[in-house]
Design an enzyme around this catalytic site. Structure first.
Site: not given
Ligand code: ACO
Length: 361
Positions: A251, A306
């Site tokens: 998140h 989710e």
């Molecule tokens: N699985 C694996 N790796 C992850 C995940 C995940 N679910 N979430 C983040 N990471 C990793 C990223 O790849 C990144 O790695 P890196 O630094 O090696 O490149 C690191 O963690 C940081 O991630 P960010 O992209 O900076 O996280 P951001 O805050 O932009 O994204 C998000 C948040 C979009 C929710 C992300 O965690 C994600 O894609 N989750 C999966 C999708 C999901 O569950 N979405 C629902 C969110 S809740 C809602 O919107 C209602």
């Protein structure tokens, strides 16, 4: 512009885009406050209609007070529009059909616009689904609560009290959530003085992506692909090795478990404690948390809303293609409240800047 930002980091983290009294997301503490109450307390005693009405009044105390009867009447009014709008959209997948149907709504801006739009969303979705199945769409029952009637319209049979309570808890839990991506999109559009229907259409479009509200369907896909407890470790390693994100984890704001996950898990346990997916899901959850912690020691990636949304909606026999549209049935309360609040607080045009790294002539 004098800001020095590494382009790949841009995502407006920590940049305030609005002042709001609607909800507060405490990322470090893992707390969510909606309409002045912690989400677990709110979900325990408030209905979706009650939360929506409170959000609209908080946004602007001059908003007419909505109650379940007015919601019911507004669903009935929306049905006339749904019968006009939906027949030409049944060829689209549900997630896209609802976007087009919301965009086609005719709702004049004014004090009753939020109620009319919020009441219309489940009616449009259920009408689209009935037509897709080749059935005659059911008319709303204005005497029912919003959650009960939503389930009845979608599934073509009355919901039990426990089912209606579970969906109501879900809708309440996702009704608002700070400046999330879809709410931001809503604010950007309403700030141009476009209509509330336009702002909600934009918000829904933002919600539909898998990084936001599009995640719960893929959560179930993941559980199906994993299939059994013995395959969890290998499956997670394979998915993460090829660079996939695990849906239902991580998140932007929470650095701990999303408090909504606990509320929805409790609702699932109350509704269907024997659900066969729960044991596998719990094992996948623990393994995913551990693997994400190992691979990202500097970035806490925990369960988000989710993950248990997928399990709860599945236990309500809602097909996974409808998970994102159902999310919109709850979040539309927040979107419309933010639209009201933006104007009530005389909000300005939202217009950030870009860091130009192109060629200068
Ligand atoms: N699985 C694996 N790796 C992850 C995940 C995940 N679910 N979430 C983040 N990471 C990793 C990223 O790849 C990144 O790695 P890196 O630094 O090696 O490149 C690191 O963690 C940081 O991630 P960010 O992209 O900076 O996280 P951001 O805050 O932009 O994204 C998000 C948040 C979009 C929710 C992300 O965690 C994600 O894609 N989750 C999966 C999708 C999901 O569950 N979405 C629902 C969110 S809740 C809602 O919107 C209602």
């Amino acid at each position: 512009m004098n800001v020095h930002v590494k382009a790949p980091q841009i995502g407006l983290d920590g940049v305030p885009a609005a002042v709001t009294a609607l909800s507060l997301v405490e990322g470090m503490a893992g707390e969510l406050v909606i309409a002045g109450e912690r989400i677990d307390d709110l979900a325990r005693h408030e209905t979706f209609e009650g939360v929506a009405a409170r959000l609209w009044r908080l946004a602007d105390p001059g908003t007419p007070l909505a109650d379940p009867a007015l919601f019911g009447a507004a669903r009935t009014a929306a049905f006339a529009q749904a019968r006009r709008i939906c027949p030409s959209l049944v060829h689209l997948p549900a997630i896209d059909g609802l976007r087009a149907a919301i965009a086609a709504l005719s709702v004049p801006d004014g004090p009753n616009a939020a109620l009319a739009i919020a009441a219309a969303v489940p009616v449009l979705l259920a009408t689209l689904e009935a037509l897709r199945r080749g059935e005659t769409p059911l008319a709303p029952d204005p005497a029912l609560g919003h959650a009960a009637d939503t389930l009845r319209l979608l599934r073509g049979r009355p919901a039990t009290e426990a089912e209606a309570r579970a969906l109501d808890t879900y809708l309440t839990t996702v009704s608002d959530h700070g400046m999330n991506a879809s709410t931001f999109a809503c604010r950007v559009v309403i700030a141009t003085r476009a209509s509330m229907v336009s702002a909600v259409t934009a918000a829904y479009a933002a919600l539909s992506g898998p990084l936001h509200g599009g995640a719960p369907g893929p959560v179930l896909d993941m559980l199906d692909e994993i299939g059994s407890a013995g395959r969890i470790t290998d499956w997670l390693a394979m998915a993460l090795d090829r660079g996939d994100r695990l849906m239902g984890f991580g998140h932007r704001i929470y650095r701990t478990r999303d408090p909504r996950a606990d509320v929805l898990k409790a609702a699932l346990m109350a509704l269907a404690p024997e659900t066969p997916r729960l044991a596998l899901a719990t094992a996948v959850e623990s393994a995913a948390q551990a693997e994400l912690a190992r691979r990202h020691p500097g970035r806490k990636l925990d369960t988000n809303v989710e993950f248990y949304t997928a399990l709860l909606l599945d236990a309500l026999s809602i097909p996974r293609t409808l998970f994102t549209p159902i999310f919109a049935i709850g979040r539309v309360a927040g979107w419309t409240a933010h639209a009201i609040e933006h104007h009530a607080r005389k909000g300005r045009l939202i217009r950030p800047e870009a860091v130009y790294d192109g060629v200068r002539p």
